[in-house]
Design a protein around this motif. Structure first.
Motif, PDB file in Angstrom:
ATOM      1  N   GLN A 169       0.822  -1.208   0.000  1.00 24.47           N
ATOM      2  CA  GLN A 169       0.000   0.000   0.000  1.00 24.47           C
ATOM      3  C   GLN A 169       0.860   1.265   0.000  1.00 24.47           C
ATOM      4  OE1 GLN A 169      -3.379  -0.219  -0.315  1.00 24.47           O
ATOM      5  NE2 GLN A 169      -3.003  -2.424  -0.442  1.00 24.47           N
ATOM      6  N   PHE A 170       0.426   2.239  -0.773  1.00 25.91           N
ATOM      7  CA  PHE A 170       1.060   3.564  -0.774  1.00 25.91           C
ATOM      8  C   PHE A 170       0.958   4.177   0.616  1.00 25.91           C
ATOM      9  CE2 PHE A 170       0.533   8.188  -1.209  1.00 25.91           C
ATOM     10  CZ  PHE A 170       1.690   8.514  -1.891  1.00 25.91           C
ATOM     11  N   SER A 171       2.031   4.852   1.063  1.00 19.28           N
ATOM     12  CA  SER A 171       2.041   5.462   2.400  1.00 19.28           C
ATOM     13  C   SER A 171       2.817   6.765   2.373  1.00 19.28           C
ATOM     14  CB  SER A 171       2.675   4.506   3.419  1.00 19.28           C
ATOM     15  OG  SER A 171       4.088   4.457   3.250  1.00 19.28           O
ATOM     16  N   ALA A 172       2.808   7.445   3.512  1.00 20.23           N
ATOM     17  CA  ALA A 172       3.559   8.698   3.640  1.00 20.23           C
ATOM     18  C   ALA A 172       5.063   8.478   3.494  1.00 20.23           C
ATOM     19  CB  ALA A 172       3.252   9.361   4.981  1.00 20.23           C
ATOM     20  N   ALA A 173       5.538   7.252   3.724  1.00 16.68           N
ATOM     21  CA  ALA A 173       6.957   6.964   3.514  1.00 16.68           C
ATOM     22  C   ALA A 173       7.332   7.135   2.044  1.00 16.68           C
ATOM     23  CB  ALA A 173       7.277   5.545   3.979  1.00 16.68           C
ATOM     24  N   ASP A 174       6.407   6.827   1.150  1.00 17.29           N
ATOM     25  CA  ASP A 174       6.664   7.018  -0.279  1.00 17.29           C
ATOM     26  C   ASP A 174       6.745   8.502  -0.622  1.00 17.29           C
ATOM     27  OD1 ASP A 174       6.520   4.171  -1.113  1.00 17.29           O
ATOM     28  OD2 ASP A 174       4.472   4.359  -0.363  1.00 17.29           O
ATOM     29  N   ILE A 175       5.915   9.284   0.028  1.00 16.93           N
ATOM     30  CA  ILE A 175       5.979  10.737  -0.176  1.00 16.93           C
ATOM     31  C   ILE A 175       7.340  11.271   0.276  1.00 16.93           C
ATOM     32  CG2 ILE A 175       5.002  12.966   0.558  1.00 16.93           C
ATOM     33  CD1 ILE A 175       2.276  11.560   0.728  1.00 16.93           C
ATOM     34  N   GLN A 176       7.803  10.796   1.411  1.00 21.52           N
ATOM     35  CA  GLN A 176       9.097  11.244   1.930  1.00 21.52           C
ATOM     36  C   GLN A 176      10.247  10.812   1.014  1.00 21.52           C
ATOM     37  OE1 GLN A 176      10.160  13.375   3.869  1.00 21.52           O
ATOM     38  NE2 GLN A 176      11.485  12.674   5.514  1.00 21.52           N
ATOM     39  N   MET A 177      10.158   9.602   0.481  1.00 20.60           N
ATOM     40  CA  MET A 177      11.223   9.094  -0.385  1.00 20.60           C
ATOM     41  C   MET A 177      11.209   9.725  -1.773  1.00 20.60           C
ATOM     42  SD  MET A 177      13.395   6.926   0.929  1.00 20.60           S
ATOM     43  CE  MET A 177      14.007   6.076  -0.535  1.00 20.60           C
ATOM     44  N   SER A 178      10.120  10.363  -2.137  1.00 21.08           N
ATOM     45  CA  SER A 178       9.989  10.857  -3.508  1.00 21.08           C
ATOM     46  C   SER A 178      11.050  11.895  -3.870  1.00 21.08           C
ATOM     47  CB  SER A 178       8.587  11.438  -3.723  1.00 21.08           C
ATOM     48  OG  SER A 178       8.384  12.614  -2.943  1.00 21.08           O
TER      49      SER A 178
END
Length: 222
Positions: A169-178
């Motif tokens: 699942q997409f999460s805020a960790a993906d936003i941070q890693m972007s």
């Protein structure tokens, strides 16, 4: 009302994206970089003593640092757990790790690469320039480039086994890693198909597009 103190061409783009994913109302106060130094304007010091972005204010609360801002917004406003795994799950440990890895580990060699690529272009006496150029080239080859290769092999392997950093699942960790991964793709020089696919999927999200419309498209300083 949440206010994002948004510096152009900076990490604060991620905060706008997160707010759009959460469906929250917010306002943006935009700051422009100094065209000569590429640094943030001193106006930001009135918001936070370090005078850097991202910074948000939420009523009387001021929060700085990307990871801290994301954790604050998730804990306070993501009441349904849309952008974080369930507490105690295996995914929650991965979520926390990647949320902090982005700035704690990955951004260091990226920033060093940027600094050492700029140094030889700075004004200096002509007889010093070859020395600086040689030193920067040596540091880049012996330390920065090997570090970048190590980190991006690690990131690529994670994305080879998992669609998103914390799991399925997409999460805020993906936003941070972007941001660091967008920076790596924009700078070029490495073949990273999984990273490129991740960046493409992130930039295709409707909330990302809304954040771009309000805060401007992704761009690197300098």
């Amino acid at each position: 009302m949440i206010t994002v103190h948004h510096l152009e061409k900076s990490r604060s783009q991620r905060v706008l994206w997160l707010l759009e994913e959460l469906g929250l109302d917010y306002e943006i106060k935009t700051y422009l970089r100094d065209p000569k130094t590429i640094l943030a304007p001193k106006d930001l010091q009135a918001v936070h003593p370090l005078g850097k972005s991202p910074v948000i204010t939420d009523g009387d609360i001021t929060v700085a640092e990307s990871g801290a801002i994301i954790e604050y917004l998730i804990e306070r406003y993501d009441t349904e757990g849309k952008l974080r795994p369930a507490a105690g799950s295996p995914e929650s440990l991965a979520y926390r790790y990647w949320l902090h890895y982005a700035e704690g580990s990955l951004m260091t060699p990226l920033v060093l690469a940027l600094v050492f690529s700029r140094l030889p272009k700075q004004p200096m006496p002509f007889f010093v320039k070859p020395v600086v150029k040689g030193l920067c080239s040596k540091v880049f080859a012996s330390y920065i480039q090997p570090q970048l290769r190590t980190h991006f092999r690690f990131v690529e392997s994670r994305l080879a086994e998992s669609k998103w950093f914390a799991g399925k699942q997409f999460s805020a960790a993906d936003i941070q890693m972007s941001y660091p991964l967008q920076a790596a793709m924009a700078r070029g020089g490495m073949e990273l198909p999984k990273v490129q696919d991740f960046v493409t999927r992130c930039e295709a999200r409707p909330a990302y597009k809304r954040a771009e419309k309000r805060g401007g498209p992704f761009a690197l300083p300098g």
